[in-house]
Design an enzyme around this catalytic site. Structure first.
Site, PDB file in Angstrom:
ATOM      1  N   HIS A  54      42.436  41.754  43.659  1.00 35.87           N
ATOM      2  CA  HIS A  54      42.348  40.729  44.710  1.00 35.87           C
ATOM      3  C   HIS A  54      41.062  39.939  44.494  1.00 35.87           C
ATOM      4  O   HIS A  54      40.223  40.336  43.679  1.00 35.87           O
ATOM      5  CB  HIS A  54      42.310  41.397  46.092  1.00 35.87           C
ATOM      6  CG  HIS A  54      41.080  42.240  46.270  1.00 35.87           C
ATOM      7  ND1 HIS A  54      41.033  43.558  45.862  1.00 35.87           N
ATOM      8  CD2 HIS A  54      39.846  41.948  46.748  1.00 35.87           C
ATOM      9  CE1 HIS A  54      39.816  44.040  46.088  1.00 35.87           C
ATOM     10  NE2 HIS A  54      39.070  43.080  46.618  1.00 35.87           N
TER      11      HIS A  54
ATOM     12  N   HIS B 116      35.837  36.591  42.021  1.00 29.46           N
ATOM     13  CA  HIS B 116      36.145  37.435  40.870  1.00 29.46           C
ATOM     14  C   HIS B 116      37.158  38.500  41.269  1.00 29.46           C
ATOM     15  O   HIS B 116      37.352  38.765  42.452  1.00 29.46           O
ATOM     16  CB  HIS B 116      34.873  38.103  40.332  1.00 29.46           C
ATOM     17  CG  HIS B 116      34.264  39.045  41.321  1.00 29.46           C
ATOM     18  ND1 HIS B 116      33.467  38.612  42.365  1.00 29.46           N
ATOM     19  CD2 HIS B 116      34.367  40.392  41.459  1.00 29.46           C
ATOM     20  CE1 HIS B 116      33.105  39.656  43.088  1.00 29.46           C
ATOM     21  NE2 HIS B 116      33.636  40.753  42.566  1.00 29.46           N
TER      22      HIS B 116
END
Length: 188
Positions: free
Chosen positions: A45, A131
Site C-alpha cells: 500500500h 512509497h
C-alpha cells in the site's frame, strides 16, 4: 483479556493486479537481497497518514471528514518505477518501491492528512514521500550492494495502475497478511 497492540493508518489501495506484479518482482529479488522480512503481497500500500493506536471516536470523525474531503476527487493513474531504501545505506531498515511524482496523489494525501488533524490526530510532519514498503531490516553478511542511483534506475518495467480507493487499515501483528481494511473511500 490482553490488549493486543494494534494501530490504524490511511493508505492508497493498490489494485490486486499491481500487487501481484510487485510480488512477482520481489520473489526474484529475494534471492539476491537478504532482508529479515519481506512484506506479504496482500499488504502492499502507499501510506497517507499513520494514526497509531486510535480511539474509536477520533476514527469515526476522521472517516466522516475524509468522506467529505474526497467527495470531489477523481481516480488518477500512478506509475511505480524506482526502488529505494530508508536507513543506513549499507544496512537499510526499509526497502521500498517508489511512485512517480503525481500532483493528484499529493492532493489526496493533503486531504487525508488535514481530515485526520481535524479529527484530533497528531500526525508526523515529515515531508510526504510516497512509497510501497517491500521488505524490512537488512540481514546480509555483506553491506547492502546497491547505490541510490542503481536503485533509482533498477525498475526495468514500470508498473502503471489506477488509484481508485483510499482505505483505513487496521494492523494485526499476529496475522499474515496483517492489514485489514476497516473502511474504504472510493475516488469517483
Amino acid at each position: 483479556m490482553e490488549h493486543r497492540q494494534t494501530h490504524f493508518f490511511y493508505a492508497l489501495k493498490l489494485p490486486a493486479e499491481t500487487k501481484s506484479q510487485l510480488n512477482k518482482y520481489c520473489q526474484q529479488l529475494q534471492g539476491e537481497l537478504p532482508f529479515l522480512r519481506w512484506v506479504h503481497g496482500e499488504d502492499y500500500h502507499i501510506t497517507l497518514a499513520f494514526l497509531g493506536d486510535a480511539p474509536v471516536e477520533k476514527l469515526e470523525l476522521s472517516k466522516q471528514f475524509i468522506q467529505e474531503q474526497l467527495s470531489d476527487d477523481a481516480e488518477f493513474s500512478l506509475t511505480i518505477q524506482s526502488l529505494g531504501t530508508f536507513g543506513r545505506k549499507d544496512s537499510p531498515r526499509i526497502f521500498w518501491a517508489g511512485v512517480e511524482q503525481e500532483p493528484r496523489l499529493d492532493a489526496v494525501r493533503a486531504a487525508v492528512f488535514s481530515a485526520c488533524t481535524q479529527a484530533g490526530f497528531q500526525l508526523e510532519s515529515r515531508p510526504f514521500h510516497p512509497h510501497i514498503t517491500l521488505a524490512r531490516k537488512w540481514k546480509g553478511e555483506a553491506p547492502f550492494p546497491l547505490t541510490a542511483e542503481q536503485l533509482r534506475l533498477s525498475f526495468a518495467e514500470p508498473i502503471h495502475f489506477l488509484a481508485k480507493e483510499v482505505v483505513l487499515y487496521q494492523t494485526h501483528l499476529d496475522k499474515v497478511p496483517k492489514y485489514e481494511a476497516i473502511a474504504t473511500f472510493r475516488l469517483s
